[in-house]
Design a protein around this motif. Structure first.
Motif, PDB file in Angstrom:
ATOM      1  N   ARG A  42       0.846  -1.142   0.028  1.00 56.80           N
ATOM      2  CA  ARG A  42       0.091   0.220  -0.073  1.00 56.80           C
ATOM      3  C   ARG A  42       1.019   1.074  -0.252  1.00 56.80           C
ATOM      4  O   ARG A  42       0.234   2.228  -0.448  1.00 56.80           O
ATOM      5  N   ILE A  43       1.935   0.603   0.600  1.00 59.83           N
ATOM      6  CA  ILE A  43       2.497   2.255   0.726  1.00 59.83           C
ATOM      7  C   ILE A  43       4.271   2.142  -0.432  1.00 59.83           C
ATOM      8  O   ILE A  43       4.268   2.907  -0.867  1.00 59.83           O
ATOM      9  N   VAL A  44       4.674   0.971  -0.003  1.00 66.43           N
ATOM     10  CA  VAL A  44       6.305   1.434  -0.882  1.00 66.43           C
ATOM     11  C   VAL A  44       6.064   1.165  -2.497  1.00 66.43           C
ATOM     12  O   VAL A  44       6.152   1.750  -3.402  1.00 66.43           O
ATOM     13  N   GLY A  49       7.149   2.781  -7.806  1.00 66.58           N
ATOM     14  CA  GLY A  49       7.056   1.891  -9.154  1.00 66.58           C
ATOM     15  C   GLY A  49       7.180   0.668  -9.493  1.00 66.58           C
ATOM     16  O   GLY A  49       6.379   0.828 -10.381  1.00 66.58           O
ATOM     17  N   TYR A  50       6.881   0.004  -8.315  1.00 64.98           N
ATOM     18  CA  TYR A  50       6.826  -1.283  -8.757  1.00 64.98           C
ATOM     19  C   TYR A  50       5.697  -1.167  -8.804  1.00 64.98           C
ATOM     20  O   TYR A  50       4.802  -2.539  -9.571  1.00 64.98           O
ATOM     21  N   THR A  51       4.598  -0.899  -8.602  1.00 66.03           N
ATOM     22  CA  THR A  51       2.768  -1.132  -9.457  1.00 66.03           C
ATOM     23  C   THR A  51       3.085  -1.100 -10.341  1.00 66.03           C
ATOM     24  O   THR A  51       2.225  -1.689 -11.300  1.00 66.03           O
ATOM     25  N   LYS A  52       3.717   0.117 -10.688  1.00 65.94           N
ATOM     26  CA  LYS A  52       3.996   0.854 -12.695  1.00 65.94           C
ATOM     27  C   LYS A  52       4.444  -0.717 -13.395  1.00 65.94           C
ATOM     28  O   LYS A  52       4.071  -0.568 -14.453  1.00 65.94           O
ATOM     29  N   GLU A  76      -1.565  -8.230  -4.061  1.00 69.06           N
ATOM     30  CA  GLU A  76      -0.390  -9.721  -3.751  1.00 69.06           C
ATOM     31  C   GLU A  76       0.770  -9.695  -4.327  1.00 69.06           C
ATOM     32  O   GLU A  76       1.987  -9.928  -3.040  1.00 69.06           O
ATOM     33  N   VAL A  77       1.676  -9.154  -5.344  1.00 68.17           N
ATOM     34  CA  VAL A  77       2.801  -9.241  -5.805  1.00 68.17           C
ATOM     35  C   VAL A  77       3.897  -8.236  -4.479  1.00 68.17           C
ATOM     36  O   VAL A  77       4.766  -9.662  -3.569  1.00 68.17           O
ATOM     37  N   PRO A  78       3.694  -7.073  -4.349  1.00 72.09           N
ATOM     38  CA  PRO A  78       4.175  -6.717  -3.747  1.00 72.09           C
ATOM     39  C   PRO A  78       4.005  -7.020  -1.783  1.00 72.09           C
ATOM     40  O   PRO A  78       5.241  -6.786  -1.095  1.00 72.09           O
ATOM     41  N   ASP A  79       3.149  -7.350  -1.457  1.00 70.83           N
ATOM     42  CA  ASP A  79       2.695  -7.751  -0.505  1.00 70.83           C
ATOM     43  C   ASP A  79       3.563  -8.949  -0.304  1.00 70.83           C
ATOM     44  O   ASP A  79       3.757  -9.413   1.151  1.00 70.83           O
ATOM     45  N   ASN A  80       3.825  -9.673  -0.821  1.00 72.01           N
ATOM     46  CA  ASN A  80       4.158 -11.089  -0.855  1.00 72.01           C
ATOM     47  C   ASN A  80       5.529 -10.903  -0.591  1.00 72.01           C
ATOM     48  O   ASN A  80       6.652 -11.318   0.639  1.00 72.01           O
TER      49      ASN A  80
END
Length: 302
Positions: A42-44, A49-52, A76-80
């Motif tokens: 949600r933050i990092v 730019g990871y979401t992009k 889910e990807v950055p959460d994992n």
């Protein structure tokens, strides 16, 4: 103060990460792990730019995914990834949680036999689930397992990262001539060595992953052929509760030629990722199509 010749921004980033880790380590394991996952997602991820990058990779290889699925994976990807990182830093708590996980899959018996016979084994996984779960579980069983790894570019962060992964088990072999020599000596002695196969390698073989060309290093397969080592895909798959895992050991890859064997490794990982899309590190620049087009144009020029 930053070390001479090192980036001040790297130093500041490391201070922030260390501070965050020290804070969350005050929480119980069952709270700490999902908390870091949420912070990462949600933050990092949006700020870094990871979401992009996740959206771009998915658009390139999975354009058929609907918007809601893409949005789910963007969480889910950055959460994992966040969960994996704090699990590695949790040391004994992490090891105690995974040490008794049974080995499942078609290759479990072959892996046990290789251990009993002290036959060299190259364990291959990807940035999927938690890639250190199999290593921790095998070492806890008495298996001799080393791993080759890429040191972090941020040297300040890398110091404590190396300490964290060393807590799970040693030996560790940094990429480079010295690390390679140490790793080959360990392998020839009958050890098992872990590789991550899912990173873009500029001069790798033009193999495919998710139907697109993904330059891939052949080194794991080449070493398996040279040293008559088993080449075994192995994965730590995160359970639905987000805290536990299963370990899947695929059947050893048949010895043929390095490109065929490495494509089989790519296919093994792809098959698993398609079943658990949120557990692979879609943040990676795995394909780099722009760079591939530039190189192709240069090679076909006048």
């Amino acid at each position: 103060m930053a070390e001479k010749g090192k980036s001040r921004s790297d130093y500041i980033v490391n201070l922030l990460i260390r501070g965050m880790f020290r804070l969350v380590m005050l929480f119980p394991y069952r709270i700490r792990v999902p908390l870091i996952g949420w912070i990462m997602a949600r933050i990092v991820a949006p700020l870094a730019g990871y979401t992009k990058r996740i959206r771009g990779n998915l658009a390139y290889v999975c354009p058929e995914l609907d918007k809601s699925e893409v949005e789910r994976l963007c969480f889910e990807v950055p959460d994992n990834a966040g969960r994996t990182l704090i699990e590695i830093y949790s040391g004994k708590e992490f090891i105690d949680r995974v040490r008794d996980i049974p080995l499942g899959g078609d290759g479990a018996q072959a892996l046990e036999q290789a251990h009993q016979e002290s036959r060299p084994v190259i364990l291959v996984t990807g940035h999927f689930g938690n890639y250190d779960v199999p290593r921790a579980a095998l070492i806890a069983r008495g298996y001799r397992v080393g791993a080759i790894y890429m040191p972090m570019k941020n040297v300040f962060f890398n110091k404590h990262y190396e300490a964290a992964i060393s807590t799970i088990g040693t030996p560790l072999f940094p990429r480079g001539r010295k690390g390679l020599g140490q790793m080959l000596k360990f392998l020839r002695s009958g050890g098992m060595t872990g590789f991550l196969v899912d990173q873009h390698m500029a001069h790798g073989a033009p193999l495919t992953y998710f139907g697109k060309v993904a330059p891939t290093a052949l080194s794991a397969a080449e070493m398996a052929l040279k040293y008559d080592a088993l080449l075994v895909p192995i994965y730590g798959i995160r359970a639905e509760n987000g805290l536990d895992f299963t370990i899947q050991v695929d059947a050893p890859i048949a010895h043929t030629d390095a490109e065929t064997m490495t494509q089989a490794l790519n296919d093994s990982l792809e098959d698993l990722v398609r079943k658990h899309m949120g557990q692979w590190f879609w943040i990676h620049r795995r394909w780099k199509p722009e760079r591939q087009r530039t190189r192709a144009a240069a090679n076909t020029g006048p």
